[in-house]
Design a protein around this motif. Sequence first.
Motif, PDB file in Angstrom:
ATOM      1  N   MET A 159       5.587   4.448   2.060  1.00  0.00           N
ATOM      2  CA  MET A 159       6.133   5.636   2.704  1.00  0.00           C
ATOM      3  C   MET A 159       6.906   5.265   3.979  1.00  0.00           C
ATOM      4  O   MET A 159       8.013   5.737   4.205  1.00  0.00           O
ATOM      5  N   ARG A 160       6.298   4.427   4.809  1.00  0.00           N
ATOM      6  CA  ARG A 160       6.943   4.055   6.078  1.00  0.00           C
ATOM      7  C   ARG A 160       8.221   3.270   5.851  1.00  0.00           C
ATOM      8  O   ARG A 160       9.183   3.387   6.616  1.00  0.00           O
ATOM      9  N   MET A 197       9.395   7.814   5.697  1.00  0.00           N
ATOM     10  CA  MET A 197       8.592   9.017   5.492  1.00  0.00           C
ATOM     11  C   MET A 197       7.257   8.870   6.207  1.00  0.00           C
ATOM     12  O   MET A 197       6.773   7.759   6.425  1.00  0.00           O
ATOM     13  N   GLU A 198       6.664   9.982   6.568  1.00  0.00           N
ATOM     14  CA  GLU A 198       5.389   9.968   7.277  1.00  0.00           C
ATOM     15  C   GLU A 198       4.241  10.083   6.270  1.00  0.00           C
ATOM     16  O   GLU A 198       4.073  11.118   5.612  1.00  0.00           O
ATOM     17  N   PRO A 199       3.432   9.022   6.124  1.00  0.00           N
ATOM     18  CA  PRO A 199       2.309   9.085   5.189  1.00  0.00           C
ATOM     19  C   PRO A 199       1.113   9.810   5.792  1.00  0.00           C
ATOM     20  O   PRO A 199       0.884   9.756   7.000  1.00  0.00           O
ATOM     21  N   SER A 200       0.375  10.486   4.966  1.00  0.00           N
ATOM     22  CA  SER A 200      -0.873  11.111   5.404  1.00  0.00           C
ATOM     23  C   SER A 200      -1.778  11.268   4.186  1.00  0.00           C
ATOM     24  O   SER A 200      -1.348  11.079   3.043  1.00  0.00           O
ATOM     25  N   SER A 201      -3.038  11.590   4.436  1.00  0.00           N
ATOM     26  CA  SER A 201      -4.013  11.716   3.352  1.00  0.00           C
ATOM     27  C   SER A 201      -4.955  12.874   3.620  1.00  0.00           C
ATOM     28  O   SER A 201      -5.163  13.269   4.760  1.00  0.00           O
ATOM     29  N   SER A 210       0.840  -1.196   0.000  1.00  0.00           N
ATOM     30  CA  SER A 210       0.000   0.000   0.000  1.00  0.00           C
ATOM     31  C   SER A 210       0.877   1.248   0.000  1.00  0.00           C
ATOM     32  O   SER A 210       2.079   1.181   0.259  1.00  0.00           O
ATOM     33  N   PHE A 211       0.262   2.389  -0.271  1.00  0.00           N
ATOM     34  CA  PHE A 211       0.982   3.664  -0.241  1.00  0.00           C
ATOM     35  C   PHE A 211       1.563   3.904   1.151  1.00  0.00           C
ATOM     36  O   PHE A 211       2.721   4.322   1.284  1.00  0.00           O
ATOM     37  N   THR A 212       0.766   3.636   2.176  1.00  0.00           N
ATOM     38  CA  THR A 212       1.220   3.830   3.562  1.00  0.00           C
ATOM     39  C   THR A 212       2.450   2.986   3.857  1.00  0.00           C
ATOM     40  O   THR A 212       3.426   3.468   4.452  1.00  0.00           O
ATOM     41  N   GLU A 213       2.429   1.723   3.423  1.00  0.00           N
ATOM     42  CA  GLU A 213       3.574   0.838   3.639  1.00  0.00           C
ATOM     43  C   GLU A 213       4.798   1.333   2.889  1.00  0.00           C
ATOM     44  O   GLU A 213       5.917   1.294   3.419  1.00  0.00           O
TER      45      GLU A 213
END
Length: 240
Positions: free
Chosen positions: A92-93, A97-101, A87-90
């Motif tokens: 970034m982490r 990096m800190e994921p957000s939406s 996933s995008f969150t995975e």
Amino acid sequence: MINKNSPLPIYYQIEEQIKQQIESGVLKPGDMLKSEREYAEYYDVSRMTVRQAINNLVNQGYIYKKKGSGTYVQEKKIEQALNGLTSFTEDMRKRGMEPSSRLLKFELIPATAKIAKELNLKENTPVTEIKRIRYGDGVPIAIERNLLPANLVKGLNEEIINQSLYQYIEEELNLRIADALQVIEASTASKTEADLLEIQKGSPILLIERKTFLADGTVLELVKSAYRADRYKFMITMQR
């Protein structure tokens, strides 16, 4: 300095000198470059020659122009390997990096004939539509639109969507995500896409369409995304 007697075009020499300064760290991500006028005076050349060098560096992804502000050194691109489904969150982490939406849309819609065909549903079956801007360390990276069968992914709310959708599906709903079919193509940003991604209209973007499947072959989702080509790139390992 440049060599005006060299067979190499002057714009190319200027381009290579600026590129070397970026690659060596003399110019760092976020640094503002000199203006075209300043470069023209420094190298004793025309502004048109400088402009060609600058435009080439923009096209190569080394620098970017901010309207009304200046020209800046581009941040390093985020790399995603195309050898696993994450996933995008995975992503970034994994890169520290800190994921957000930012949620743009979250509602139930009836499946159109096209959506129903893609998700292997009957027409007008309820589908959950989620549209978000995805950020990495506060920088807009992508616009993402998810379409999921509503009866398959129940209990969704804004809090869950703003975290990791895949994590919720696997850990809370106990559904096993197996694989996906993904298509990537190049395009340019529309006015709406440019505004949401904070780039100029016509900037290069990557359009990605992904159909994700559960272990039993059920279609879990259809995802359509527009990624900033200046901030994201994909890699694949190939074997003969």
